[in-house]
Write an enzyme that holds these catalytic residues in place. Structure first.
Site, PDB file in Angstrom:
ATOM      1  N   GLY A 238       1.335  -1.410  -0.301  1.00 54.45           N
ATOM      2  CA  GLY A 238      -0.574   0.158  -0.158  1.00 54.45           C
ATOM      3  C   GLY A 238       0.655   1.328  -0.030  1.00 54.45           C
ATOM      4  O   GLY A 238      -0.271   2.351  -0.338  1.00 54.45           O
ATOM      5  N   ARG A 274       3.905  -2.451  -5.201  1.00 54.71           N
ATOM      6  CA  ARG A 274       4.033  -0.379  -6.051  1.00 54.71           C
ATOM      7  C   ARG A 274       4.971   0.616  -5.592  1.00 54.71           C
ATOM      8  O   ARG A 274       5.743   0.840  -6.952  1.00 54.71           O
ATOM      9  CB  ARG A 274       3.284  -0.245  -6.145  1.00 54.71           C
ATOM     10  CG  ARG A 274       2.635   1.027  -7.088  1.00 54.71           C
ATOM     11  CD  ARG A 274       1.630   2.039  -6.221  1.00 54.71           C
ATOM     12  NE  ARG A 274       0.431   1.448  -5.641  1.00 54.71           N
ATOM     13  CZ  ARG A 274      -1.050   1.422  -6.932  1.00 54.71           C
ATOM     14  NH1 ARG A 274      -0.658   1.936  -7.705  1.00 54.71           N
ATOM     15  NH2 ARG A 274      -1.574   0.889  -6.756  1.00 54.71           N
ATOM     16  N   CYS A 346     -10.721  -1.404 -30.035  1.00 50.80           N
ATOM     17  CA  CYS A 346     -12.053  -0.547 -30.206  1.00 50.80           C
ATOM     18  C   CYS A 346     -12.976   0.123 -29.270  1.00 50.80           C
ATOM     19  O   CYS A 346     -13.608  -1.069 -28.699  1.00 50.80           O
ATOM     20  CB  CYS A 346     -12.719  -1.442 -31.536  1.00 50.80           C
ATOM     21  SG  CYS A 346     -11.523  -1.667 -32.801  1.00 50.80           S
TER      22      CYS A 346
HETATM   23  N1  LLP Z   1      -0.080  -6.953  -0.280  1.00 55.55           N
HETATM   24  C1  LLP Z   1      -2.302  -7.469  -0.171  1.00 55.55           C
HETATM   25  C2  LLP Z   1      -2.668  -8.449   0.813  1.00 55.55           C
HETATM   26  C3  LLP Z   1      -2.376  -6.562  -1.509  1.00 55.55           C
HETATM   27  O1  LLP Z   1      -4.251  -6.672  -1.351  1.00 55.55           O
HETATM   28  C4  LLP Z   1      -2.033  -5.690  -2.596  1.00 55.55           C
HETATM   29  C5  LLP Z   1      -2.236  -5.245  -3.474  1.00 55.55           C
HETATM   30  C6  LLP Z   1      -0.535  -6.231  -2.216  1.00 55.55           C
HETATM   31  C7  LLP Z   1       0.371  -6.287  -0.390  1.00 55.55           C
HETATM   32  C8  LLP Z   1       0.646  -4.639  -2.790  1.00 55.55           C
HETATM   33  O2  LLP Z   1       0.243  -3.231  -2.591  1.00 55.55           O
HETATM   34  P1  LLP Z   1       0.907  -2.642  -3.702  1.00 55.55           P
HETATM   35  O3  LLP Z   1       2.039  -2.626  -2.419  1.00 55.55           O
HETATM   36  O4  LLP Z   1       1.467  -2.722  -4.474  1.00 55.55           O
HETATM   37  O5  LLP Z   1       0.459  -1.454  -3.287  1.00 55.55           O
HETATM   38  N2  LLP Z   1      -3.961  -3.201  -9.467  1.00 55.55           N
HETATM   39  C9  LLP Z   1      -4.338  -2.232  -8.976  1.00 55.55           C
HETATM   40  C10 LLP Z   1      -3.660  -2.623  -7.820  1.00 55.55           C
HETATM   41  C11 LLP Z   1      -3.706  -4.118  -7.125  1.00 55.55           C
HETATM   42  C12 LLP Z   1      -3.790  -3.595  -5.732  1.00 55.55           C
HETATM   43  C13 LLP Z   1      -3.678  -5.821  -5.200  1.00 55.55           C
HETATM   44  N3  LLP Z   1      -3.744  -6.073  -4.263  1.00 55.55           N
HETATM   45  C14 LLP Z   1      -3.740  -0.979  -9.597  1.00 55.55           C
HETATM   46  O6  LLP Z   1      -2.962  -0.803 -10.771  1.00 55.55           O
HETATM   47  O7  LLP Z   1      -3.617   0.599  -9.014  1.00 55.55           O
END
Ligand code: LLP
Length: 418
Positions: A238, A274, A346
């Protein structure tokens, strides 16, 4: 957004020491390009920020699960957060130690659980009472104590982020309610093959403040306080990333500073995706056509589309878009005009973004869509029978580069069909 690894040098966009033009001359576009030095720098930055804690990072493979990227991060000491049997398979192929993998996910299938137990995966983040039963039974059948279990809490806290990537509000499918976690913990002896050691809380991705996370964490800590075996807190991912110059966001250090006092007596796991890989990647595309539409907008139609990068269409995400070559010195740069960058698919939603771009851009010129290392290539699709793009990376030495995924071919598109 530009950074120390992805920046202009002599008016040509570079990835570390490599001109983007060198790479695309050899492998064409659309292509994802990554800086492995930047990914390693980001990993280290998170590690340093949480350095006062007993903290371990499991890189979230869902953000970008290319083998070369996994391998680089694993060699640098990261564990892996996997959400499917396929991601566990990839992580093991990339050299992860099974016990350094956490297996998360709201709907793990019996086959996936069996595979994970047999491989010796280190942690199971559990989201369902029936999952406890199934995992206990799978381990009992093999007479092996599976790994440690972390119960994922749904803290009923709404994260300040796009609704599609918020996971901690009561209405979300994710996590267990506090009442059910208390019930499971009070009956731990019912699961002789599970080792309950942790609580997991992840309220969303691209979090815009630390306040909701703090609230969620306090609820989690209160819940485990009576249980001396619950000494690990997995705070999920997150950590946010700036996509445009005016994205007001807390940085990693701010999160660490706010959370450290709460977590100092626990072992801490993090699952960043991310914040490790987003700003280490760009999507490079070629302008196919320029056209003026009736309402007066300028459209650049590019060879990249929502099939390479779905984030703008799916989440209304904004990515900074810039030319690969800047023309003119800073005093004599061409006039910039507002333009819409759209792909060939498209769908009216097939728009990659808006940008002010030089009015001299022509078909054949190249653009970079920045901060696309996370949730870019992994979410690519074959819609409109479009082969998925190539990927290349500048190696940790900052000077050499390699193709890390071949561009798909039309034959690849037919594989498995009759
Ligand atoms: N841990 C859990 C339980 C998660 O659900 C997620 C992301 C992460 C870690 C990693 O989160 P990060 O550090 O990347 O924020 N496709 C979307 C993002 C989906 C995130 C899903 N879960 C986008 O392009 O923004």
């Amino acid at each position: 957004m530009l950074n120390d690894s992805i920046r202009y040098h002599n008016d040509t966009l570079h990835i570390d020491a490599v001109p983007v033009t060198d790479i695309i001359q050899q492998i064409g576009t659309p292509v994802y390009l990554y800086s492995l030095p930047r990914a390693l720098h980001n990993l280290q930055r998170i590690r340093d920020a949480f350095g006062h804690l007993d903290a371990h990072i499991h890189y979230s493979a869902k953000a970008n699960a290319n083998l070369a990227i996994l391998r680089t991060l694993i060699e640098a000491g990261a564990g892996i957060d996997a959400v499917s049997g396929g991601e566990i398979y990839r992580a093991l192929k990339a050299g992860a130690r099974a016990d350094d993998i956490v297996f998360a996910g709201v709907g793990k299938s019996p086959d996936e659980l069996r595979y994970a137990v047999e491989q010796g995966v280190g942690w199971f983040n559990i989201e369902n009472v029936a999952e406890c039963d199934m995992l206990n039974q799978i381990a009992a059948e093999r007479n092996i104590s599976p790994a440690r279990v972390a119960l994922r809490l749904n803290p009923k806290v709404a994260a300040n982020t796009h609704p599609y990537i918020a996971t901690g509000h009561g209405g979300a499918k994710f996590g267990l309610t506090a009442a059910i976690i208390s019930e499971i913990l009070s009956q731990q002896e019912q699961y002789p093959y599970l080792r309950f050691e942790g609580i997991h809380v992840h309220i969303g991705s691209q979090l815009h403040d630390t306040e909701a996370t703090t609230r969620a964490l306090k609820i989690a800590l209160d819940l485990i306080a009576p249980y001396p075996n619950m000494r690990t807190v997995n705070i999920g991912g997150g950590l946010p990333v700036a996509y445009t110059e005016d994205d007001p966001l807390p940085n990693v250090a701010a999160f660490a500073e706010t959370l450290t006092p709460l977590l100092k007596d626990y072992t801490v796991l993090l699952e960043p995706g991310r914040s490790v890989i987003a700003d280490a990647g760009i999507l490079v595309t070629t302008i196919l056509y320029v056209k003026q539409q009736q309402a007066g907008q300028t459209f650049y139609i590019t060879d990249a589309s929502m099939t390479e990068l779905i984030r703008p269409a799916l989440y209304q995400a904004k990515h900074t878009i810039i030319p690969i070559i800047r023309r003119g010195d800073s005093a004599s740069r061409p006039t910039s005009v507002p333009a819409t960058i759209a792909g060939p698919v498209c769908e009216t939603a097939d728009v990659l973004g808006q940008a002010r771009l030089p009015n001299t851009l022509q078909p054949g010129d190249h653009l970079a869509i920045l901060t696309t290392g996370a949730y870019g290539a992994v979410m690519a699709s074959n819609y409109n029978a479009r082969p998925r793009p190539a990927e290349a990376a500048v190696n940790p030495d900052g000077e050499s580069w390699q193709i890390i995924r071949q561009r798909e071919t039309w034959d690849d598109l037919l594989r498995g069909e009759r």
